[in-house]
Scaffold this motif. Structure first.
Motif, PDB file in Angstrom:
ATOM      1  N   GLN A  39       0.829  -1.202   0.000  1.00  0.00           N
ATOM      2  CA  GLN A  39       0.000   0.000   0.000  1.00  0.00           C
ATOM      3  C   GLN A  39       0.867   1.257   0.000  1.00  0.00           C
ATOM      4  O   GLN A  39       0.564   2.237  -0.672  1.00  0.00           O
ATOM      5  N   LYS A  42       2.121   1.764  -3.415  1.00  0.00           N
ATOM      6  CA  LYS A  42       1.062   2.261  -4.304  1.00  0.00           C
ATOM      7  C   LYS A  42       0.945   3.778  -4.224  1.00  0.00           C
ATOM      8  O   LYS A  42       0.720   4.454  -5.239  1.00  0.00           O
ATOM      9  N   ASP A  54      -7.394  -2.779  -7.472  1.00  0.00           N
ATOM     10  CA  ASP A  54      -7.846  -3.822  -6.553  1.00  0.00           C
ATOM     11  C   ASP A  54      -6.917  -3.988  -5.346  1.00  0.00           C
ATOM     12  O   ASP A  54      -7.069  -4.931  -4.566  1.00  0.00           O
ATOM     13  N   TRP A  55      -5.938  -3.103  -5.207  1.00  0.00           N
ATOM     14  CA  TRP A  55      -5.079  -3.126  -4.019  1.00  0.00           C
ATOM     15  C   TRP A  55      -5.845  -2.451  -2.875  1.00  0.00           C
ATOM     16  O   TRP A  55      -5.652  -1.274  -2.585  1.00  0.00           O
ATOM     17  N   ASN A  56      -6.698  -3.202  -2.240  1.00  0.00           N
ATOM     18  CA  ASN A  56      -7.655  -2.674  -1.267  1.00  0.00           C
ATOM     19  C   ASN A  56      -7.105  -2.849   0.145  1.00  0.00           C
ATOM     20  O   ASN A  56      -6.801  -3.959   0.590  1.00  0.00           O
ATOM     21  N   ASP A  59      -8.590  -5.516   2.605  1.00  0.00           N
ATOM     22  CA  ASP A  59      -8.326  -6.952   2.502  1.00  0.00           C
ATOM     23  C   ASP A  59      -7.381  -7.378   3.615  1.00  0.00           C
ATOM     24  O   ASP A  59      -6.552  -6.590   4.090  1.00  0.00           O
ATOM     25  N   PRO A  62      -2.692  -9.440   0.585  1.00  0.00           N
ATOM     26  CA  PRO A  62      -2.548  -8.896  -0.777  1.00  0.00           C
ATOM     27  C   PRO A  62      -2.416  -9.986  -1.834  1.00  0.00           C
ATOM     28  O   PRO A  62      -2.177  -9.665  -3.004  1.00  0.00           O
ATOM     29  N   TRP A  65      -4.234  -9.591  -5.139  1.00  0.00           N
ATOM     30  CA  TRP A  65      -4.093  -8.309  -5.825  1.00  0.00           C
ATOM     31  C   TRP A  65      -3.413  -8.509  -7.180  1.00  0.00           C
ATOM     32  O   TRP A  65      -2.608  -9.442  -7.366  1.00  0.00           O
ATOM     33  N   ASN A  66      -3.702  -7.599  -8.105  1.00  0.00           N
ATOM     34  CA  ASN A  66      -3.098  -7.620  -9.438  1.00  0.00           C
ATOM     35  C   ASN A  66      -1.573  -7.570  -9.338  1.00  0.00           C
ATOM     36  O   ASN A  66      -1.006  -6.694  -8.689  1.00  0.00           O
TER      37      ASN A  66
END
Length: 1007
Positions: A39, A42, A54-56, A59, A62, A65-66
């Protein structure tokens, strides 16, 4: 205790307990440590394509995640692959806190700034690092070698500079090192030979200093791939490379290597591909030992100075590709070459080889391309060339082949290009050969072929060029030729063709050239030729055509060559011919009558009309001119009236001008106090001198954004003043740019950029003055105006090649300064010939920075723009659809300017049809050769140098940005040309680029 009692008393204690129970699941499901670090990474990225959407943070892991891969047992992040995600920003060093991370790929993004020593040193588990195709700058971090587990390092396609660090000789486990297409300097270091684990070493396309191949590289006994293409190598190839027993691919092309190919090379028993082309290697090919190289599939030693015969052992190998073109090889082709079971490419053109081609050539192999042009081969074409139905190109031009075209080729439906010109072929062409469905180019010129053009030509649906010149073809052109929708050239001159032209010929809407001169055609020129909207050349000279000249010819807007001489045409010359812009017009030796159209009634066109007794016009030799004597009195009367009217108009204009000038002077004196002056150099003039000269008499240019004045100062010097007036902000900035307007911030961009630049090849901005409604920019005056205006005018003859080369060199140095020496770098965004100004000595200055952008150190300048800036014909293809600002788009535009200087043509012209200049040059090189590309005004004694500069232009306009050299590299190549010591490259067509296939026998075709 007191607070506790107070809380209970007020009922708050129960609320806090309830809140804690509600929050407990969220606290339990919070993101793990690896996810937290991702994160953080990011946050440092600019992510316009939402690749990280989609890096939420809600969650708990990870792992879904993409781009993220986790270890199935521990759940730890072990790999991160965000290739081609359009991310920008600096490298996120926080990734190195992921303790199990072993794989990072950020390939093909916009990662920028420098890669500091501390960015990666904590990545102790890292095995694979791919940062290729990004925008990283600065020196290579020497502490990369401290990563104990690193096996794969790819930094291709960045802007790293300086020397390769000494520490790079201490990698412990490195297997792949790729530093392609950077700005690395120094020489290729010998200490790389210490990295014994290396399997791939790729240093291609870097501006290293001239140096030798380090013999120490022979210590890399595990090496499988060694690529040193275009790395400024010189001297001989060391014998030590023969110790690389596992080597499969060796590429040292595009260098200055000399001496022979080491005989020990035949000990490289694992080599599959051997690329030695475009050097200065000499001597004979090793005569023995080739039989050891059972794995060799491709040998390319073309464009060197090799001599002697082709070894028989070499031709008995299971080769797939043999390229030895453009050397000085002699002797016959060994019969064993026909026994290579995998041979699909044979290119031996432009040597001194002789004898017959092996009769079984093509029978035992899937031969696809054969080019033995410009040799001394003789005999017949082998029957089995297309035995395996794979042959696509058959290029045999400029030899002494004889006999008939084999009937077996009539069934070779795989053929795409056939060039058999300038040989001694005879007999009739097999019927089926005319109708091969995939052939785009059929050239049979300069032979002794006879017979007619068969009706089966209707099946040649892909045919675009039909070249039959200088043969003995007879009969008529079949009606079926009108079915060929792709045909753009028919050259069948100097034959014995006869009859009328088929009416269907007007259906060929793509036709660009029709040359049928010196035949025996008769009848009328067919009607309906107005459909030839792309026709550029029409030559029907020396036939027996009769009837009128169709007025429809005047509708052919791009026609510039018209020769109808030596026929039996009659009637009047259509007035509509005045609509054309012809470089050549010849209607001589016909039976034409009447008056010559006024546009052509000039002495310069006299030769175009001779041999037509009935023609009359104001040209000496066409008629006796008695009518002119009869009307002389009327002419004098009209002239007197005209002169009187002009005198009245002149006196009135002078009176009005004096009154207007007095009014403007009074108005300026009121407004002058409102001007704000900002100077960037010590001024030897006052603003009053500038204001007093801003009248219409001094205007030297005008555009949508304002006017340009020439102002002569009291000291005799001159300056150029660009006057911009205020205008409402357009909602379409791209439209403003296209019209020549500066955008609203264009004035500020020009001032900010030029105000701080000091370079001899950047136009000097003396000062600027501004009010609310008007802005002035005061530049140094350039007496010869813009390059574009001069190059594309009647004065282009003043620009001989030495001057054009000087302009190219000056402009390149100015642009290189912007890209490499300015901090931060500057992207011009509108490089074109009209923005290159010329001083009295034809020294060039880059000008007009109204849409320039700075490329900041943090990469913000590489973001997508909201609109396209630039001019039609100069815009890089990727810029048009990505709107991303970088130096590569400037380099493309500069390449177009080079092509302008070499060809003398505009970047976009109706002559090109739907093509631009870049595509026209490539197509013309392919179809007609270099002589049809170079501006005919240039002296042929400079042809070699012109070809080399043309090739730099082709490099700069490569469709792929990575293949374009940096401006620093362009300057260096131009300097080498100017000093006469450029690396030997191609032959007479002067090609350098590895991104186009070199095919000089095919007139420099780009395949």
């Amino acid at each position: 205790m007191t607070h506790y009692r107070q809380l209970r008393h007020h009922g708050l204690f129960h609320h806090l307990l309830l809140l804690l129970v509600l929050l407990l699941p969220s606290l339990i499901l919070c993101l793990n440590q690896d996810g937290f670090y991702l994160q953080r990474a990011k946050l440092g990225f600019d992510d316009p394509n939402a690749a990280l959407s989609d890096w939420n943070s809600l969650d708990d892991t990870p792992c879904n995640w993409n781009g993220v891969v986790c270890d199935s047992a521990t759940g730890s992040v072990v790999a991160l692959d965000l290739s081609s995600s359009n991310l920008s920003g600096p490298f996120p060093s926080i990734l190195c806190r992921l303790k199990r991370l072993s794989f990072i790929s950020l390939y093909d993004n916009f990662i920028n700034s420098t890669l500091t020593e501390d960015d990666l040193v904590m990545c102790q588990s890292l095995q694979h690092l791919d940062l290729g195709q990004n925008y990283l700058t600065g020196a290579l971090p020497h502490r990369l070698a401290d990563l104990p587990n690193l096996k794969y390092l790819d930094l291709t396609g960045n802007n790293f500079s300086g020397d390769i660090p000494d520490s790079f000789g201490t990698f412990q486990k490195l297997e792949v090192l790729s530093l392609v297409e950077n700005l690395l300097e120094g020489t290729i270091p010998a200490f790389l030979g210490n990295v014994s684990t290396l399997k791939q070493l790729n240093l291609s396309y870097n501006p290293f200093k001239p140096g030798r191949i380090p013999p120490e590289l022979g210590n890399l006994t595990n090496l499988e791939v060694l690529w040193l293409t275009e790395t400024n190598l010189m001297g001989e190839i060391p014998d030590s490379l023969s110790r690389l027993g596992r080597l499969t691919d060796l590429d040292v092309a595009y260098n200055s290597l000399t001496g022979p190919i080491p005989s020990s090379f035949t000990e490289l028993t694992s080599v599959v591909q051997l690329e030695l082309y475009n050097n200065s290697l000499s001597g004979e090919l090793p005569s023995k030992g080739w039989s050891n190289m059972k794995s060799l599939r491709r040998l390319d030693a073309s464009m060197n100075e090799l001599t002697g015969p082709i070894p028989a052992e070499l031709c008995e190998l299971p080769l797939e590709s043999l390229n030895l073109y453009e050397n000085k090889l002699q002797g016959e082709l060994p019969i064993g070459i026909a026994n290579s079971p995998n041979l699909y490419e044979l290119r031996l053109f432009q040597n001194q080889l002789s004898g017959n081609l092996p009769p079984n050539l093509g029978k035992n192999s899937p031969l696809r391309w054969i080019d033995v042009s410009t040799n001394q081969f003789s005999g017949e074409i082998p029957e089995n060339l297309c035995f395996n139905a794979a042959l696509e190109e058959l290029l045999l031009i400029e030899n002494s082949f004889s006999g008939e075209i084999p009937a077996s080729l009539a069934g070779c439906r795989s053929l795409l290009r056939v060039r058999l010109g300038r040989n001694s072929f005879s007999g009739e062409v097999p019927e089926g050969f005319w109708g091969l469905p995939h052939v785009s180019l059929l050239e049979l010129s300069g032979n002794s072929l006879s017979g007619g053009i068969a009706k089966t030509i209707a099946g040649a649906a892909n045919l675009s060029q039909l070249i039959l010149s200088a043969n003995n073809f007879s009969g008529g052109i079949p009606e079926e030729i009108g079915f060929l929708d792709n045909l753009f050239e028919v050259s069948a001159n100097d034959n014995k063709l006869s009859g009328s032209l088929p009416s269907s010929i007007v259906n060929i809407g793509q036709l660009v050239k029709l040359d049928l001169h010196d035949n025996e055609f008769s009848g009328n020129i067919p009607s309906g030729i107005h459909s030839w909207k792309k026709l550029n050349e029409l030559n029907l000279a020396n036939n027996y055509f009769s009837g009128d000249i169709p007025s429809e010819i005047g509708d052919l807007g791009v026609l510039n060559y018209l020769d109808l001489s030596g026929n039996r045409l009659s009637g009047k010359i259509p007035v509509a011919l005045q609509n054309l812009k012809l470089n050549r017009l010849n209607l001589s030796n016909n039976h034409l009558s009447g008056d010559v159209p006024p546009l052509y009634a000039k002495g310069m066109y006299k030769e175009s009309f001779l041999g037509n007794p009935g023609l009359c016009g104001d040209i000496e030799g066409l008629c006796d001119g008695r009518d002119r004597v009869k009307n002389m009195g009327y002419v004098w009367l009209f002239r007197s009236i005209f002169i009187l009217a002009v005198l009245v108009l002149l006196v009135g204009s002078i009176w009005f001008y004096l009154k207007y000038k007095k009014f403007k002077k009074a108005k300026r004196s009121i407004e002058r106090s409102k001007w704000t002056l900002m100077s960037f150099h010590k001024l030897g003039f006052s603003e009053d001198e500038i204001f007093d000269a801003l009248d219409e008499d001094n205007v030297i240019g005008s555009g949508a954004s304002g006017k340009v004045y020439k102002v002569v100062l009291s000291n005799g010097d001159a300056v150029a003043v660009k006057k911009l007036w205020g205008r409402p902000k357009s909602t379409d900035e791209s439209a403003d740019v296209e019209k020549g307007n500066l955008p609203d911030d264009g004035f500020d961009a020009e001032v900010d950029t030029l105000g701080k630049i000091r370079h001899k090849n950047i136009v000097k901005l003396w000062c600027c003055c501004s009010t609310r409604n008007c802005k002035l920019l005061v530049y140094e005056y350039m007496p010869n105006g813009s390059l574009g205006d001069l190059l594309h005018s009647t004065k282009s003859g003043l620009l001989d090649w030495p001057i054009r080369f000087k302009i190219t060199m000056d402009a390149a140095e100015g642009l290189s300064y912007l890209h490499h020496d300015c901090v931060p770098p500057i992207v011009h965004r509108d490089i074109k010939s009209n923005n290159i100004l010329l001083d009295a000595e034809y020294g060039a200055r880059v000008a007009d920075f109204g849409v320039a952008k700075e490329v900041d150190a943090n990469g913000k300048g590489t973001k997508s723009m909201s609109v396209i800036a630039g001019s039609c014909g100069y815009i890089a293809p990727e810029y048009a659809y990505t709107l991303r600002v970088n130096e590569k788009s400037d380099i493309y535009s500069f390449g177009v300017v080079i092509l302008e200087l070499v060809t003398g043509k505009l970047p976009v012209d109706p002559e090109f049809g739907e093509k631009d200049l870049v595509k026209w040059v490539c197509t013309t090189l392919d179809q007609k050769g270099i002589d049809n590309v170079i501006d005919p005004k240039l002296d042929s004694c400079f042809k070699d140098e012109i070809c080399r500069v043309l090739n730099i232009g082709l490099l700069c306009t490569s469709p792929l940005p990575i293949n374009r050299p940096s401006m620093r590299r362009v300057v260096k190549m131009l300097q080498e040309i100017g000093n006469g010591n450029l690396t030997k490259t191609a032959g007479k067509d002067g090609k350098l680029t590895p991104y186009y296939y070199e095919d000089t026998s095919d007139h420099g075709s780009v395949v």
